[in-house]
Design a protein around this motif. Structure first.
Motif, PDB file in Angstrom:
ATOM      1  N   HIS C   7      -0.067  12.512   2.685  1.00  0.00           N
ATOM      2  CA  HIS C   7       0.379  11.346   3.436  1.00  0.00           C
ATOM      3  C   HIS C   7      -0.843  10.468   3.715  1.00  0.00           C
ATOM      4  O   HIS C   7      -1.767  10.903   4.404  1.00  0.00           O
ATOM      5  CB  HIS C   7       1.034  11.779   4.749  1.00  0.00           C
ATOM      6  N   LEU C   8      -0.828   9.277   3.144  1.00  0.00           N
ATOM      7  CA  LEU C   8      -1.926   8.320   3.326  1.00  0.00           C
ATOM      8  C   LEU C   8      -1.566   7.372   4.466  1.00  0.00           C
ATOM      9  O   LEU C   8      -0.383   7.061   4.659  1.00  0.00           O
ATOM     10  CB  LEU C   8      -2.143   7.517   2.043  1.00  0.00           C
ATOM     11  N   THR C   9      -2.559   6.886   5.179  1.00  0.00           N
ATOM     12  CA  THR C   9      -2.322   5.935   6.273  1.00  0.00           C
ATOM     13  C   THR C   9      -3.069   4.637   6.000  1.00  0.00           C
ATOM     14  O   THR C   9      -4.247   4.672   5.631  1.00  0.00           O
ATOM     15  CB  THR C   9      -2.778   6.531   7.615  1.00  0.00           C
ATOM     16  N   PHE C  10      -2.354   3.525   6.163  1.00  0.00           N
ATOM     17  CA  PHE C  10      -2.963   2.207   5.978  1.00  0.00           C
ATOM     18  C   PHE C  10      -2.689   1.358   7.221  1.00  0.00           C
ATOM     19  O   PHE C  10      -1.626   1.458   7.825  1.00  0.00           O
ATOM     20  CB  PHE C  10      -2.389   1.519   4.736  1.00  0.00           C
ATOM     21  N   PHE C  18      -1.033  -7.116   0.564  1.00  0.00           N
ATOM     22  CA  PHE C  18      -0.898  -6.129  -0.512  1.00  0.00           C
ATOM     23  C   PHE C  18      -2.236  -5.424  -0.712  1.00  0.00           C
ATOM     24  O   PHE C  18      -3.274  -6.083  -0.754  1.00  0.00           O
ATOM     25  CB  PHE C  18      -0.464  -6.816  -1.817  1.00  0.00           C
ATOM     26  N   LEU C  19      -2.174  -4.109  -0.885  1.00  0.00           N
ATOM     27  CA  LEU C  19      -3.388  -3.302  -1.026  1.00  0.00           C
ATOM     28  C   LEU C  19      -3.262  -2.434  -2.276  1.00  0.00           C
ATOM     29  O   LEU C  19      -2.275  -1.698  -2.424  1.00  0.00           O
ATOM     30  CB  LEU C  19      -3.522  -2.401   0.220  1.00  0.00           C
ATOM     31  N   ASN C  20      -4.248  -2.516  -3.147  1.00  0.00           N
ATOM     32  CA  ASN C  20      -4.258  -1.706  -4.370  1.00  0.00           C
ATOM     33  C   ASN C  20      -4.607  -0.264  -4.028  1.00  0.00           C
ATOM     34  O   ASN C  20      -5.718   0.003  -3.559  1.00  0.00           O
ATOM     35  CB  ASN C  20      -5.268  -2.296  -5.357  1.00  0.00           C
ATOM     36  N   GLN C 119      -0.773  -1.534 -11.839  1.00  0.00           N
ATOM     37  CA  GLN C 119      -1.529  -1.080 -10.674  1.00  0.00           C
ATOM     38  C   GLN C 119      -0.526  -0.840  -9.549  1.00  0.00           C
ATOM     39  O   GLN C 119       0.470  -1.556  -9.430  1.00  0.00           O
ATOM     40  CB  GLN C 119      -2.541  -2.153 -10.228  1.00  0.00           C
ATOM     41  N   ILE C 120      -0.809   0.167  -8.713  1.00  0.00           N
ATOM     42  CA  ILE C 120       0.103   0.526  -7.622  1.00  0.00           C
ATOM     43  C   ILE C 120      -0.354  -0.173  -6.341  1.00  0.00           C
ATOM     44  O   ILE C 120      -1.525  -0.061  -5.949  1.00  0.00           O
ATOM     45  CB  ILE C 120       0.118   2.048  -7.377  1.00  0.00           C
ATOM     46  N   PHE C 121       0.580  -0.846  -5.675  1.00  0.00           N
ATOM     47  CA  PHE C 121       0.267  -1.562  -4.437  1.00  0.00           C
ATOM     48  C   PHE C 121       1.084  -1.045  -3.269  1.00  0.00           C
ATOM     49  O   PHE C 121       2.280  -0.736  -3.404  1.00  0.00           O
ATOM     50  CB  PHE C 121       0.553  -3.062  -4.584  1.00  0.00           C
ATOM     51  N   TYR C 122       0.415  -0.997  -2.117  1.00  0.00           N
ATOM     52  CA  TYR C 122       1.107  -0.904  -0.844  1.00  0.00           C
ATOM     53  C   TYR C 122       1.410  -2.334  -0.403  1.00  0.00           C
ATOM     54  O   TYR C 122       0.513  -3.185  -0.369  1.00  0.00           O
ATOM     55  CB  TYR C 122       0.217  -0.199   0.181  1.00  0.00           C
ATOM     56  N   GLY C 123       2.671  -2.604  -0.109  1.00  0.00           N
ATOM     57  CA  GLY C 123       3.099  -3.924   0.330  1.00  0.00           C
ATOM     58  C   GLY C 123       3.498  -3.871   1.797  1.00  0.00           C
ATOM     59  O   GLY C 123       4.408  -3.131   2.166  1.00  0.00           O
ATOM     60  N   ASP C 126       5.040  -6.078   7.900  1.00  0.00           N
ATOM     61  CA  ASP C 126       5.000  -6.103   9.372  1.00  0.00           C
ATOM     62  C   ASP C 126       3.812  -5.256   9.803  1.00  0.00           C
ATOM     63  O   ASP C 126       3.967  -4.167  10.369  1.00  0.00           O
ATOM     64  CB  ASP C 126       6.326  -5.564   9.934  1.00  0.00           C
ATOM     65  N   GLY C 127       2.627  -5.770   9.526  1.00  0.00           N
ATOM     66  CA  GLY C 127       1.399  -5.000   9.642  1.00  0.00           C
ATOM     67  C   GLY C 127       0.777  -5.027  11.019  1.00  0.00           C
ATOM     68  O   GLY C 127       1.444  -5.196  12.026  1.00  0.00           O
ATOM     69  N   ARG C 128      -0.505  -4.800  11.037  1.00  0.00           N
ATOM     70  CA  ARG C 128      -1.321  -4.755  12.251  1.00  0.00           C
ATOM     71  C   ARG C 128      -1.051  -3.493  13.064  1.00  0.00           C
ATOM     72  O   ARG C 128      -1.145  -3.490  14.287  1.00  0.00           O
ATOM     73  CB  ARG C 128      -1.092  -6.027  13.090  1.00  0.00           C
ATOM     74  N   ARG C 129      -0.677  -2.413  12.334  1.00  0.00           N
ATOM     75  CA  ARG C 129      -0.535  -1.091  12.962  1.00  0.00           C
ATOM     76  C   ARG C 129      -0.557  -0.056  11.844  1.00  0.00           C
ATOM     77  O   ARG C 129      -0.243  -0.379  10.701  1.00  0.00           O
ATOM     78  CB  ARG C 129       0.768  -0.987  13.768  1.00  0.00           C
TER      79      ARG C 129
END
Lengths: 140, 140, 140
Positions: C7-10, C18-20, C119-123, C126-129
């Motif tokens: 389990h990764l946390t961003f 978007f984060l690669n 390439q795989i992205f995290y999209g 509703d961020g900032r957490r």
């Protein structure tokens, strides 16, 4: 666990079009010898899709018109920043997100476990060149 | 490798609606005895979806209004060529592409490996008749 | 059958971004020791996506503008009923459906079996957490 990997190549003579690839996938399931498992079918290019829907020409025309309305082709760099790179296919990257990259299908008793109308399509949004689809089968 | 295959049937009394099927899938994961693996849950009909989102009635109303704006119901054959076949559900084929055909969920230590709000829904876009969902579990 | 679960946390400092994450997934494939199999990568939150497309900043700006047009941010409860619950992120639940929850990628000879630009992205919508992504690898 058994596995089978195949890379199929398609070259559609149009910018946008849909090709029924169910037969190719069924052949690979038979070749794999897998009786219970999963098959992943995905576009290897980011301006193309693999999706499951109906093999009805009127619906395919509807999809094209609908996708064109949601993400119009526009080669100019004014609408799409991606086209400032020299590309003209930003719209294709959007159409592909609506239609999806991949499908995962169950294999049951050696066959694609499909409902009555399910067919697998390659969806092309920036064609007129060879592009690849991956078929990966795992199971027993 | 263990596997389990089940076909669930749902009959929603409305054209468009969402049904939380997380409990059914959880029961099948327990029944399978799989501790580490994957579960595929997919609509077997091409005017329906399986998707993961929040079980919040206001959001579901928002989804319905949003999908209706993106792909309006229109039984006439003038908007949708698919409806020249005698069908009236071209819009449902589009709504289903937005919401997706399937989900693949990890099974970890015998349970659906879910975030805090993830719930599995059957999404119906041309209801009032029995339609099927496939659950395929593989792992060990 | 081998399996690996991580389990990764961003925590993205913006509402939408978007984060690669291809490198993280590749590392986990190596760690798993799986030579032939599948990797599932999914958002564990229902206002985020995992998707595969191009790592081109202009395209990412195009995606943001396009998603904002299809499902505009509007914190008020007048446009979105979901926001009557005290949330302000109904739009994020819609953007995530367009971009998808998950990808399933083939592992062949110990590597992600990718086309030239995948390439795989995290999209994040509703961020900032801090939010989590699941990586599940199965195979042999």
């Amino acid at each position: 666990m058994k596995s089978l990997t195949e890379h199929l190549t398609f070259n559609l003579p149009v910018r946008m079009g849909f090709l029924n690839i169910t037969g190719e996938v069924e052949s690979l399931v038979r070749k794999s010898g897998v009786r219970e498992g999963l098959v992943l079918v995905n576009a290897m290019h980011i301006t193309a899709s693999v999706f499951i829907n109906d093999d009805e020409p009127g619906l395919h025309e509807d999809y094209k018109a609908w996708l064109e309305a949601l993400a119009p082709f526009d080669a100019s760099p004014s609408r799409y920043k991606h086209n400032r790179t020299g590309e003209d296919n930003a719209d294709a990257h959007m159409k592909r997100q609506i239609m999806g990259r991949e499908v995962v299908v169950a294999i049951t008793e050696g066959k694609l476990d499909f409902g009555p109308w399910e067919q697998i399509f390659y969806g092309e949004f920036d064609g007129r060149r060879p592009k690849r689809v991956l078929v990966k089968i795992i199971g027993e």
